[in-house]
Scaffold this motif. Sequence first.
Motif, mmCIF file in Angstrom:
data_model
loop_
_atom_site.group_PDB
_atom_site.id
_atom_site.type_symbol
_atom_site.label_atom_id
_atom_site.label_comp_id
_atom_site.label_asym_id
_atom_site.label_seq_id
_atom_site.Cartn_x
_atom_site.Cartn_y
_atom_site.Cartn_z
ATOM 1 N N UNK A 85 8.397 5.674 3.550
ATOM 2 C CA UNK A 85 9.228 6.506 2.683
ATOM 3 C C UNK A 85 10.323 5.613 2.118
ATOM 4 N N UNK A 86 10.388 5.563 0.800
ATOM 5 C CA UNK A 86 11.380 4.761 0.096
ATOM 6 C C UNK A 86 12.726 5.478 0.230
ATOM 7 N N UNK A 87 13.744 4.810 0.805
ATOM 8 C CA UNK A 87 15.014 5.490 1.082
ATOM 9 C C UNK A 87 16.198 4.908 0.316
ATOM 10 N N UNK A 88 16.016 3.729 -0.271
ATOM 11 C CA UNK A 88 17.135 3.113 -0.983
ATOM 12 C C UNK A 88 16.588 2.010 -1.876
ATOM 13 N N UNK A 89 17.193 1.830 -3.038
ATOM 14 C CA UNK A 89 16.795 0.707 -3.871
ATOM 15 C C UNK A 89 16.580 1.056 -5.327
ATOM 16 N N UNK A 90 16.111 0.049 -6.062
ATOM 17 C CA UNK A 90 15.976 0.144 -7.509
ATOM 18 C C UNK A 90 15.069 1.284 -7.973
ATOM 19 N N UNK A 91 13.994 1.545 -7.278
ATOM 20 C CA UNK A 91 13.068 2.604 -7.721
ATOM 21 C C UNK A 91 13.696 3.992 -7.671
ATOM 22 N N UNK A 92 14.715 4.168 -6.841
ATOM 23 C CA UNK A 92 15.357 5.479 -6.766
ATOM 24 C C UNK A 92 16.282 5.730 -7.959
ATOM 25 N N UNK A 93 16.392 4.758 -8.851
ATOM 26 C CA UNK A 93 17.086 4.994 -10.118
ATOM 27 C C UNK A 93 16.210 5.843 -11.044
ATOM 28 N N UNK A 94 14.888 5.881 -10.759
ATOM 29 C CA UNK A 94 13.946 6.635 -11.591
ATOM 30 C C UNK A 94 13.259 7.774 -10.843
ATOM 31 N N UNK A 95 13.145 7.624 -9.537
ATOM 32 C CA UNK A 95 12.396 8.606 -8.755
ATOM 33 C C UNK A 95 13.291 9.204 -7.674
ATOM 34 N N UNK A 96 13.297 10.520 -7.609
ATOM 35 C CA UNK A 96 14.097 11.221 -6.605
ATOM 36 C C UNK A 96 13.526 10.980 -5.214
ATOM 37 N N UNK A 97 12.195 11.014 -5.124
ATOM 38 C CA UNK A 97 11.510 10.720 -3.864
ATOM 39 C C UNK A 97 10.298 9.841 -4.163
ATOM 40 N N UNK A 98 9.965 8.999 -3.192
ATOM 41 C CA UNK A 98 8.780 8.151 -3.309
ATOM 42 C C UNK A 98 8.273 7.846 -1.909
ATOM 43 N N UNK A 99 7.066 8.311 -1.633
ATOM 44 C CA UNK A 99 6.392 8.005 -0.373
ATOM 45 C C UNK A 99 5.156 7.185 -0.722
ATOM 46 N N UNK A 100 5.005 6.060 -0.037
ATOM 47 C CA UNK A 100 3.919 5.124 -0.318
ATOM 48 C C UNK A 100 3.039 5.020 0.919
ATOM 49 N N UNK A 101 1.760 5.311 0.740
ATOM 50 C CA UNK A 101 0.808 5.239 1.851
ATOM 51 C C UNK A 101 -0.203 4.131 1.573
ATOM 52 N N UNK A 102 -0.444 3.308 2.578
ATOM 53 C CA UNK A 102 -1.499 2.300 2.513
ATOM 54 C C UNK A 102 -2.528 2.664 3.560
ATOM 55 N N UNK A 103 -3.801 2.662 3.186
ATOM 56 C CA UNK A 103 -4.867 2.821 4.175
ATOM 57 C C UNK A 103 -6.145 2.195 3.632
ATOM 58 N N UNK A 104 -7.081 2.015 4.539
ATOM 59 C CA UNK A 104 -8.374 1.440 4.171
ATOM 60 C C UNK A 104 -9.442 2.475 4.489
ATOM 61 N N UNK A 105 -10.317 2.695 3.507
ATOM 62 C CA UNK A 105 -11.390 3.672 3.690
ATOM 63 C C UNK A 105 -12.729 3.036 3.341
ATOM 64 N N UNK A 106 -13.805 3.450 4.014
ATOM 65 C CA UNK A 106 -15.128 2.891 3.706
ATOM 66 C C UNK A 106 -15.642 3.377 2.350
ATOM 67 N N UNK A 107 -16.386 2.499 1.679
ATOM 68 C CA UNK A 107 -17.066 2.870 0.429
ATOM 69 C C UNK A 107 -18.356 2.067 0.378
ATOM 70 N N UNK A 108 -19.473 2.754 0.550
ATOM 71 C CA UNK A 108 -20.784 2.104 0.593
ATOM 72 C C UNK A 108 -20.748 1.017 1.667
ATOM 73 N N UNK A 109 -21.079 -0.217 1.309
ATOM 74 C CA UNK A 109 -21.064 -1.297 2.302
ATOM 75 C C UNK A 109 -19.768 -2.110 2.227
ATOM 76 N N UNK A 110 -18.796 -1.612 1.501
ATOM 77 C CA UNK A 110 -17.505 -2.284 1.358
ATOM 78 C C UNK A 110 -16.408 -1.364 1.881
ATOM 79 N N UNK A 111 -15.172 -1.758 1.603
ATOM 80 C CA UNK A 111 -14.018 -0.944 1.959
ATOM 81 C C UNK A 111 -13.070 -0.912 0.773
ATOM 82 N N UNK A 112 -12.258 0.129 0.723
ATOM 83 C CA UNK A 112 -11.222 0.224 -0.297
ATOM 84 C C UNK A 112 -9.856 0.173 0.364
ATOM 85 N N UNK A 113 -9.058 -0.811 -0.021
ATOM 86 C CA UNK A 113 -7.653 -0.831 0.360
ATOM 87 C C UNK A 113 -6.964 0.082 -0.649
#
Length: 150
Positions: A85-113
């Motif tokens: 969860x973004x709590x302070x910084x330059x992006x909050x000059x444009x966005x009231x809230x910003x939550x960033x999720x990173x995960x990896x999921x399978x796709x066929x014989x590869x993966x998606x980051x």
Amino acid sequence: MALTGKLVGHVEISSHADVLHDLLRHKPNDIASISEPVHSCDLVSGQQGVVGSVICWNYTHDGKKQSGKEIIEEIDETNHKIVFKYIEGDLLERYKTLTITFHVEPKDDKQLATWTFDYEKLDASIPDPTNVMDLLCGIVKDMYVHACNK
């Protein structure tokens, strides 16, 4: 025009999901030596890679040096998932809230980051954070190349 939104970006990888997750969770400061836009990542409070810890990123975006603080809200080892969860910084000059999720999921014989942004703009004239998504996808590509060359 809606003020809230969700944006998803993917980077196809063939392996190394655990390495990417480990870098983001336990060694984010190493990303500065892996990806040019990132200058540093410092632990502000808590313990590195633990829910509730706060980290500060220093990076270049759109030709300007910027910074942002995030708190780790969730970690899921099985799905290589981290929620920031973004709590302070330059992006909050444009966005009231910003939550960033990173995960990896399978796709066929590869993966998606995958990056997912959940955000609320300060007003309707603010663009969706697609250029921030491009930045993070580029950083993941750099991390992946680094992991493949180890």
